[in-house]
Design an enzyme around this catalytic site. Structure first.
Site, PDB file in Angstrom:
ATOM      1  N   TYR A  56     -32.478  16.022  -2.398  1.00 57.11           N
ATOM      2  CA  TYR A  56     -31.106  16.013  -2.199  1.00 57.11           C
ATOM      3  C   TYR A  56     -30.826  16.217  -0.803  1.00 57.11           C
ATOM      4  O   TYR A  56     -29.909  15.977  -0.055  1.00 57.11           O
ATOM      5  CB  TYR A  56     -30.208  16.864  -2.998  1.00 57.11           C
ATOM      6  CG  TYR A  56     -30.188  16.700  -4.461  1.00 57.11           C
ATOM      7  CD1 TYR A  56     -30.743  15.651  -5.184  1.00 57.11           C
ATOM      8  CD2 TYR A  56     -29.691  17.618  -5.338  1.00 57.11           C
ATOM      9  CE1 TYR A  56     -30.915  15.377  -6.341  1.00 57.11           C
ATOM     10  CE2 TYR A  56     -29.616  17.391  -6.712  1.00 57.11           C
ATOM     11  CZ  TYR A  56     -30.184  16.575  -7.224  1.00 57.11           C
ATOM     12  OH  TYR A  56     -30.398  16.459  -8.651  1.00 57.11           O
ATOM     13  N   SER A 237     -19.028  17.718  -8.847  1.00 59.74           N
ATOM     14  CA  SER A 237     -17.664  17.536  -8.404  1.00 59.74           C
ATOM     15  C   SER A 237     -17.547  18.264  -7.105  1.00 59.74           C
ATOM     16  O   SER A 237     -18.116  19.316  -7.102  1.00 59.74           O
ATOM     17  CB  SER A 237     -16.415  17.784  -9.177  1.00 59.74           C
ATOM     18  OG  SER A 237     -15.540  17.276  -8.689  1.00 59.74           O
ATOM     19  N   ARG A 242     -10.834  18.737 -10.093  1.00 58.70           N
ATOM     20  CA  ARG A 242     -11.977  18.518 -11.059  1.00 58.70           C
ATOM     21  C   ARG A 242     -13.270  19.705 -11.491  1.00 58.70           C
ATOM     22  O   ARG A 242     -13.480  19.885 -12.490  1.00 58.70           O
ATOM     23  CB  ARG A 242     -12.698  17.280 -10.689  1.00 58.70           C
ATOM     24  CG  ARG A 242     -11.517  16.081 -10.681  1.00 58.70           C
ATOM     25  CD  ARG A 242     -12.399  14.791 -10.631  1.00 58.70           C
ATOM     26  NE  ARG A 242     -12.769  14.380  -9.351  1.00 58.70           N
ATOM     27  CZ  ARG A 242     -12.079  13.852  -8.356  1.00 58.70           C
ATOM     28  NH1 ARG A 242     -10.683  13.454  -8.721  1.00 58.70           N
ATOM     29  NH2 ARG A 242     -12.576  13.516  -7.285  1.00 58.70           N
TER      30      ARG A 242
END
Ligand code: A2P
Length: 280
Positions: A56, A237, A242
């Site tokens: 990532y 998120s 959220r």
């Protein structure tokens, strides 16, 4: 800075006795900068599991976010994963040390083989390497990700039983074969993209009906479905509203009929990643 009063997240216990929060924050595809902000905020409002990966390219930001949150390191369950170039006993140690340096931590709670890459055929050695870094105290638990039945069976035949398998799983992709096999060995399943990848799931009539019935959002209904099955969802998120909604799934329950309706959404998906051919 002390963390404000926040909802406590239930835990589940892994086969080696380590406890893990029952829901976690996904961080792909956040950049370092985005991850720092999102992780710090999530921890402040009560999230306690953060999921990242070498691939990532945001472990630096995740580590900064943990420190910025003011939440004590010991209260946070940090997961990362390594790429196929490290699939050897010595390689896993190097991968682990490199992740720790990027995160700015002296241990991670859970380290995963990110993809099996069966073409390379070295995932058994990678899992052997995981148990070495576990013995060395660099990690508290070990696992795999995107392992299918054949990959798990090969590990089991060698007496290797990782604590976790993190897979793509949602009501449209139920993965019953993998989940059932993992359960026979006491492995915990984590779900990535738990609310479905393209968002279509959140518009399914069965999901919308349950959302109306409970006064919840569609995402909360789907996350609750994971929790009730005993799977640990990892919704990503960056949005504060959220993030708060996604955590608030421990104070209501689906009816048996609602759960069955969501179970019934499972269907073949030719576009789904196949970990026999895809991996990094
Ligand atoms: P955002 O970060 O703006 O909230 P995946 O699970 O495949 O990583 O997809 C996560 C996507 O779902 C992100 O685009 C994220 O956007 C969005 N998302 C996260 N939580 C919710 C929610 N409760 N309702 C709707 N979309 C959500």
């Amino acid at each position: 800075m002390s963390s404000p009063a926040s909802p406590s997240v239930p835990s589940i216990t892994l086969a080696n006795g380590v406890t893990m929060p029952a829901i976690g924050l996904g961080t792909w595809p956040m950049t370092d900068g985005e991850a720092e902000v999102a992780v710090a905020h999530a921890l402040r409002i009560g999230w306690r599991l953060v999921d990242t990966a070498e691939n990532y390219a945001n472990e630096v930001g995740v580590g900064r976010g943990i420190r910025a949150s003011g939440v004590d390191r010991s209260e946070v369950f940090v997961t990362t994963k390594f790429n196929k170039k490290w699939h050897s006993v010595d390689g896993v140690r190097q991968a682990c040390e490199a992740s720790l340096a990027r995160l700015g931590l002296d241990y991670v709670d859970l380290l995963l083989v990110h993809w099996p890459n069966p073409d390379q055929d070295r995932y058994v050695e990678a899992v052997e390497g995981l148990f070495r870094v576990l013995d060395a105290g660099l990690v508290r638990a070990v696992g795999v990700s995107n392992f299918k039945v054949a990959h798990l069976e090969r590990l089991f035949a060698r007496g290797l039983v990782p604590h976790v398998n993190q897979i793509q799983l949602d009501p449209l992709h139920r993965r019953d074969d993998v989940a059932a096999l993992a359960k026979t060995k006491g492995m915990v399943i984590e779900s990535w993209s738990p609310s479905g990848r393209a968002g279509a799931l959140l518009g399914e009539p069965a999901v919308l009906a349950a959302a109306v019935a409970h006064g919840r959002t569609p995402a909360q209904i789907v996350l609750r479905w994971h929790v009730e099955h005993g799977w640990v969802p990892l919704p990503k998120s960056s949005d504060p509203t959220r993030q708060a909604q996604n955590l608030a799934v421990f104070d209501f329950a689906l009816t048996a009929a609602e759960r069955a309706a969501l179970d019934g959404l499972d269907r073949p998906d030719p576009a789904m990643y196949d970990s026999d051919v895809f991996g990094h």
